[in-house]
Write a protein that holds these residues in place. Structure first.
Motif, short mmCIF file in Angstrom:
data_model
loop_
_atom_site.label_atom_id
_atom_site.label_comp_id
_atom_site.label_asym_id
_atom_site.label_seq_id
_atom_site.Cartn_x
_atom_site.Cartn_y
_atom_site.Cartn_z
N ILE A 237 0.90 -1.12 0.16
CA ILE A 237 -0.09 0.08 0.27
C ILE A 237 0.99 1.34 -0.11
CG2 ILE A 237 -1.88 1.09 1.23
CD1 ILE A 237 -2.40 -1.45 2.57
N ASP A 238 0.77 2.19 -1.15
CA ASP A 238 1.66 3.48 -0.95
C ASP A 238 0.64 4.45 -0.88
OD1 ASP A 238 0.03 3.20 -3.30
OD2 ASP A 238 1.55 3.32 -4.83
N SER A 239 -0.34 4.35 -0.10
CA SER A 239 -1.27 5.54 0.43
C SER A 239 -1.61 5.31 1.94
CB SER A 239 -2.43 5.58 -0.30
OG SER A 239 -3.21 4.36 0.09
N PRO A 240 -1.99 6.48 2.81
CA PRO A 240 -2.32 6.14 4.11
C PRO A 240 -3.19 4.94 4.42
CG PRO A 240 -2.70 8.26 3.55
CD PRO A 240 -2.33 7.74 2.13
N VAL A 241 -2.60 4.37 5.28
CA VAL A 241 -3.48 2.96 5.84
C VAL A 241 -4.07 3.26 7.16
CG1 VAL A 241 -2.91 0.44 6.03
CG2 VAL A 241 -1.63 1.69 4.56
N GLN A 242 -5.35 2.52 7.20
CA GLN A 242 -6.12 2.51 8.58
C GLN A 242 -6.37 1.17 8.82
OE1 GLN A 242 -9.58 5.04 8.20
NE2 GLN A 242 -8.28 6.92 8.37
#
Length: 212
Positions: A139-144
């Motif tokens: 994942i190359d975006s903010p992760v929750q």
């Protein structure tokens, strides 16, 4: 009958009388029209036979455009099992697989549901890449990440192994555990055992009441 009406009837009789111009038109029409109909019918029957039905052409492989995307899906869902046989699902608003030679799918608006011992957990991100062979999501975006008992992990980027339930951040991370909150430059976490290893500018704020 008036004189004018009688005169009109006389003229009509002369117009339709045998040998008149109208009689000549009717005579020739009866001869010519059937011939024209026959010619038109013959043309309609023969025309398809004289027109070739097959069209052949040669394509230059160097000039033909090749599709750069092998597969594009909307509302894609992938399902699998971890190393303990527990199911997980990974859904996305859209998915693109660029090449048949690699089992990597680009996902947008991805959402994962993971079964853990103490309850279900969820993972959200804007976009990432799913390796179907390794069952890993880069994942190359903010992760929750959210799990039971108040566990929360937020990272700028991460790699998640859906089989072993391991998460490794590729950037700054912050989170919440029952004992308190933490932040660091990098992190590796065992999602199943709820253990977190922090590296680089690690900070931990412990809530004494929760720790008890």
């Amino acid at each position: 009958m008036s004189d004018s009406a009688a005169q009109i009837r006389v003229e009509q009789r002369h117009w339709a009388a045998p040998g008149s111009s109208h009689d000549s038109v009717i005579f020739w029409a009866r001869l010519v029209l059937p011939v024209l109909i026959g010619v038109l019918t013959a043309f309609l029957v023969v025309a398809p036979l004289t027109i070739g039905g097959d069209v052949s052409f040669v394509l230059d492989k160097n000039k033909v455009d090749v599709a750069r995307e092998r597969m594009r899906l909307q509302s894609a869902v992938y399902r699998g099992e971890d190393d303990k046989g527990r199911p997980f699902s990974l859904s996305a608003g859209s998915a693109v697989q660029k090449s048949s030679t690699e089992a990597i799918v680009q996902l947008n608006q991805l959402f994962a549901q993971i079964g853990l011992t103490d309850g279900p957990a969820t993972l959200r991100a804007d976009h990432g890449k799913y390796d179907m062979g390794k069952q890993q999501v880069a994942i190359d975006s903010p992760v929750q990440f959210r799990a039971a008992n108040g566990y929360k992990l937020d990272a700028s980027a991460a790699t998640v192994d859906l089989q072993s339930r391991q998460l490794t951040s590729d950037g700054p991370v912050a989170g919440t555990v029952p004992q308190g909150t933490f932040s660091a430059a990098h992190m590796s976490a065992d999602l199943e055992k709820h253990t977190v290893t922090l590296t680089g500018n690690a900070r931990l704020r412990i809530n004494a009441r929760r720790a008890k």
